[in-house]
Enzyme design. Structure first.
Site, PDB file in Angstrom:
ATOM      1  N   ASP A  67       1.164  -1.207   0.336  1.00  0.00           N
ATOM      2  CA  ASP A  67      -0.104  -0.505   0.330  1.00  0.00           C
ATOM      3  C   ASP A  67       0.550   0.875  -0.095  1.00  0.00           C
ATOM      4  O   ASP A  67       1.731   1.583   1.158  1.00  0.00           O
ATOM      5  CB  ASP A  67      -0.737  -0.175   1.694  1.00  0.00           C
ATOM      6  CG  ASP A  67      -1.809   1.533   1.768  1.00  0.00           C
ATOM      7  OD1 ASP A  67      -1.477   1.951   0.817  1.00  0.00           O
ATOM      8  OD2 ASP A  67      -3.305   0.906   2.044  1.00  0.00           O
ATOM      9  N   TYR A 162      -8.872  15.703  -5.609  1.00  0.00           N
ATOM     10  CA  TYR A 162      -8.157  15.143  -6.203  1.00  0.00           C
ATOM     11  C   TYR A 162      -7.697  16.615  -6.670  1.00  0.00           C
ATOM     12  O   TYR A 162      -6.017  16.230  -7.313  1.00  0.00           O
ATOM     13  CB  TYR A 162      -8.843  14.834  -7.113  1.00  0.00           C
ATOM     14  CG  TYR A 162      -8.384  13.851  -8.441  1.00  0.00           C
ATOM     15  CD1 TYR A 162      -7.886  12.557  -7.895  1.00  0.00           C
ATOM     16  CD2 TYR A 162      -8.848  14.120  -9.127  1.00  0.00           C
ATOM     17  CE1 TYR A 162      -6.706  11.762  -9.066  1.00  0.00           C
ATOM     18  CE2 TYR A 162      -7.433  13.830 -10.599  1.00  0.00           C
ATOM     19  CZ  TYR A 162      -7.157  12.681 -10.158  1.00  0.00           C
ATOM     20  OH  TYR A 162      -6.996  11.594 -11.240  1.00  0.00           O
ATOM     21  N   LYS A 166      -3.452  16.416  -7.184  1.00  0.00           N
ATOM     22  CA  LYS A 166      -3.092  16.559  -8.403  1.00  0.00           C
ATOM     23  C   LYS A 166      -1.699  17.964  -9.023  1.00  0.00           C
ATOM     24  O   LYS A 166      -0.597  17.746  -9.237  1.00  0.00           O
ATOM     25  CB  LYS A 166      -3.383  16.527  -9.886  1.00  0.00           C
ATOM     26  CG  LYS A 166      -4.128  15.087  -9.679  1.00  0.00           C
ATOM     27  CD  LYS A 166      -3.009  13.655  -9.899  1.00  0.00           C
ATOM     28  CE  LYS A 166      -3.844  12.313  -9.969  1.00  0.00           C
ATOM     29  NZ  LYS A 166      -2.034  11.437  -9.867  1.00  0.00           N
TER      30      LYS A 166
END
Ligand code: NAD
Length: 255
Positions: A67, A162, A166
């Site tokens: 992970d 998100y 990014k």
């Protein structure tokens, strides 16, 4: 589009997030080209299935369970790679998550989980790969699978943290480039920013709202192999050439 990947044949490439989508497409492409690929994913059984499918090809795929948001698992995975296959020449950070959620009323645990994978996971895997490259005098290549959402905020309901994750990847790629320059290293770093790609994160995700599913299905879209071929191009550049940022979108993308 691909020049030649000859200098990477038989070399070790670690691909995170290799169980599906873009990571799986890249792994398949690199195995076809003769590289020794390590698919690092928390869904290791899917990487094992892919490895079986690819047996008999020019290269190989090895599945390693990790992970990327758990530092000790990533460190252990890279140790396994060095001990069993040798030093890392290429790292492709493709593991990523995008959960439909909102900033005005969302759940902080979900935001934190996104940052842990999309930002910290990239940092940890990159540190381990660069350590292996520097320690073995390898002029390797690190590629972050970023997004067009790392450069502009698409007007998509539910995209929440998100885009910020990014944007962080854009900054991480440039910061690493400067650090490597400072070290006098010849390791390359590329941020590759796709537009919409058909994967479990988008059109193959049945767990999103009907509204979001309809929106995704109405748009032009790339396939994972389009991204894999772009990776081939980026890796095939001559030693003095670095593709620092590559944006690749489907023709007609509207956001
Ligand atoms: P995907 O869901 O098919 O692939 C993501 C992979 O990451 C999965 O295999 C998943 O098992 C793995 N993963 C998730 N969390 C992990 C963790 N903690 N540790 C290890 N592995 C983990 O989606 P995808 O579209 O192939 O996404 C790959 C990358 O591409 C992501 O970084 C994503 O942000 C980026 N991206 C996707 C699109 C798109 O439209 N699909 C566009 C731009 C960028």
């Amino acid at each position: 589009m691909v020049l030649s990947l000859d200098r990477w044949v038989g070399k070790v490439a670690v691909v995170t997030g290799c169980a599906s989508g873009i990571g799986a497409g890249i792994a398949e492409f690199l195995v076809d080209q003769g590289l020794i690929v390590v698919g690092l994913d928390r869904r290791c059984e899917l990487v094992q299935e892919l490895a079986k499918k690819l047996s008999g090809k020019k290269g190989q795929l090895h599945a390693v369970k990790a992970d990327v948001s758990k530092e000790e698992e990533v460190v252990e995975a890279f140790k396994w790679v060095e001990d069993n296959l040798g030093p890392v020449h290429i790292l492709i950070n493709s593991a990523g998550v995008a959960k439909e959620n909102f900033l005005y009323n969302g759940d902080a645990a979900q935001w934190r989980a996104t940052l842990d994978v999309n930002v910290l996971g990239v940092c940890i895997a990159t540190r381990e790969a660069v350590k292996s490259m520097v320690g073995n005098n390898i002029n390797g290549h690190v590629i972050h699978i970023n997004s067009v959402a790392g450069h502009k905020v698409p007007n998509w309901l539910g995209i929440n943290i998100y885009t910020a994750s990014k944007y962080a990847v854009t900054a991480l790629a440039e910061t690493l480039r400067q650090e490597l320059n400072h070290l006098g290293s010849k390791i390359k770093i590329t941020s590759l920013s796709p537009g919409l790609v058909a994967t479990e994160m988008t059109t193959l995700n049945t767990g999103v709202s009907e509204e979001r599913q309809a929106m995704l299905k109405s748009m032009p879209i790339l396939q994972p192999q389009d991204i894999a071929e772009a990776i081939g191009y980026v890796l095939s550049t001559p030693e003095n050439v670095q593709i620092q940022e590559l944006t690749i979108v489907p023709l007609g993308e509207t956001f």
